[in-house]
Design a protein around this motif. Structure first.
Motif, short mmCIF file in Angstrom:
data_model
loop_
_atom_site.label_atom_id
_atom_site.label_comp_id
_atom_site.label_asym_id
_atom_site.label_seq_id
_atom_site.Cartn_x
_atom_site.Cartn_y
_atom_site.Cartn_z
N LYS A 231 0.83 -1.22 0.00
CA LYS A 231 0.00 0.00 0.00
C LYS A 231 0.87 1.27 0.00
N ALA A 232 1.95 1.27 0.75
CA ALA A 232 2.80 2.47 0.80
C ALA A 232 3.43 2.76 -0.57
N ASP A 233 3.83 1.73 -1.29
CA ASP A 233 4.39 1.94 -2.63
C ASP A 233 3.34 2.56 -3.54
N PHE A 234 2.13 2.00 -3.50
CA PHE A 234 1.05 2.53 -4.35
C PHE A 234 0.73 3.98 -3.98
N GLU A 235 0.67 4.28 -2.71
CA GLU A 235 0.39 5.65 -2.27
C GLU A 235 1.49 6.61 -2.72
N LEU A 236 2.73 6.14 -2.72
CA LEU A 236 3.85 6.96 -3.19
C LEU A 236 3.69 7.26 -4.68
N PHE A 237 3.27 6.26 -5.45
CA PHE A 237 3.01 6.46 -6.88
C PHE A 237 1.90 7.49 -7.08
N CYS A 238 0.83 7.36 -6.30
CA CYS A 238 -0.31 8.30 -6.41
C CYS A 238 0.12 9.72 -6.03
N LEU A 239 0.92 9.83 -5.00
CA LEU A 239 1.40 11.15 -4.58
C LEU A 239 2.22 11.81 -5.69
N ALA A 240 3.08 11.05 -6.34
CA ALA A 240 3.92 11.60 -7.41
C ALA A 240 3.07 12.16 -8.55
#
Length: 173
Positions: free
Chosen positions: A115-124
């Protein structure tokens, strides 16, 4: 064509962008899933097909199928959410903030990767698209997951460089 070759075709006035791409590709601060996931998400988020093609080639074999799909999904769902939530934030009528979005975004709850990786992608991608509400929302989730400010800053750096590559290349072609 690799991302390095693609960025190497940028003109001399964009030398800093070329150097920044090289720095991202040599980055050791992020694990490969985050690094290549961010590159792929931001390429798709740029909506510039030649860059997408170069980054797809760059990431081939470096990301699991699940991570590559999640990176593309993050760009897709943020293309929708960033428009909607930027509108609700910027509209003078604050009534929109309390209305249900009625937009399907199931992938955020079940991205198929950490989930943290996906959230990082979304933030970018949210940073690329200038959606303050989405930036704040994804940063809060990342902070709760224990992701530090330096990692978040790295993600936005990836977004800024990839957006610049797409913009300069598109302007010349």
């Amino acid at each position: 064509m690799s991302l390095k070759e693609f960025s190497g075709a940028l003109p001399d006035f964009a030398k800093d962008i070329r150097l920044n791409v090289s720095s991202l590709l040599n980055e050791q601060a992020l694990p490969d899933q985050r690094k290549y996931g961010l590159l792929l998400t931001c390429a798709h988020g740029s909506a510039y097909k030649p860059l997408v093609d170069a980054v797809e080639a760059e990431c081939s074999g470096k990301l699991s199928a699940e991570a590559a799909t999640a990176a593309r999904a993050a760009a897709a769902v943020m293309a929708m959410n960033n428009v909607y939530y930027r509108f609700t934030h910027l509209a003078g009528n604050k009534e929109y903030l309390n209305m249900p979005a009625k937009l399907r975004m199931n992938v955020i709850g079940a991205p198929g990767i950490d989930k943290a990786d996906f959230e990082l992608f979304c933030l970018a991608v949210s940073a690329m698209n200038g959606c303050g509400m989405c930036i704040d929302s994804h940063e809060q989730v990342l902070k709760k997951a224990g992701v530090n400010a330096e990692t978040i800053q790295h993600a936005v750096r990836y977004a800024s460089v990839m957006k610049a590559v797409a913009s300069v290349h598109a302007a010349l072609n």
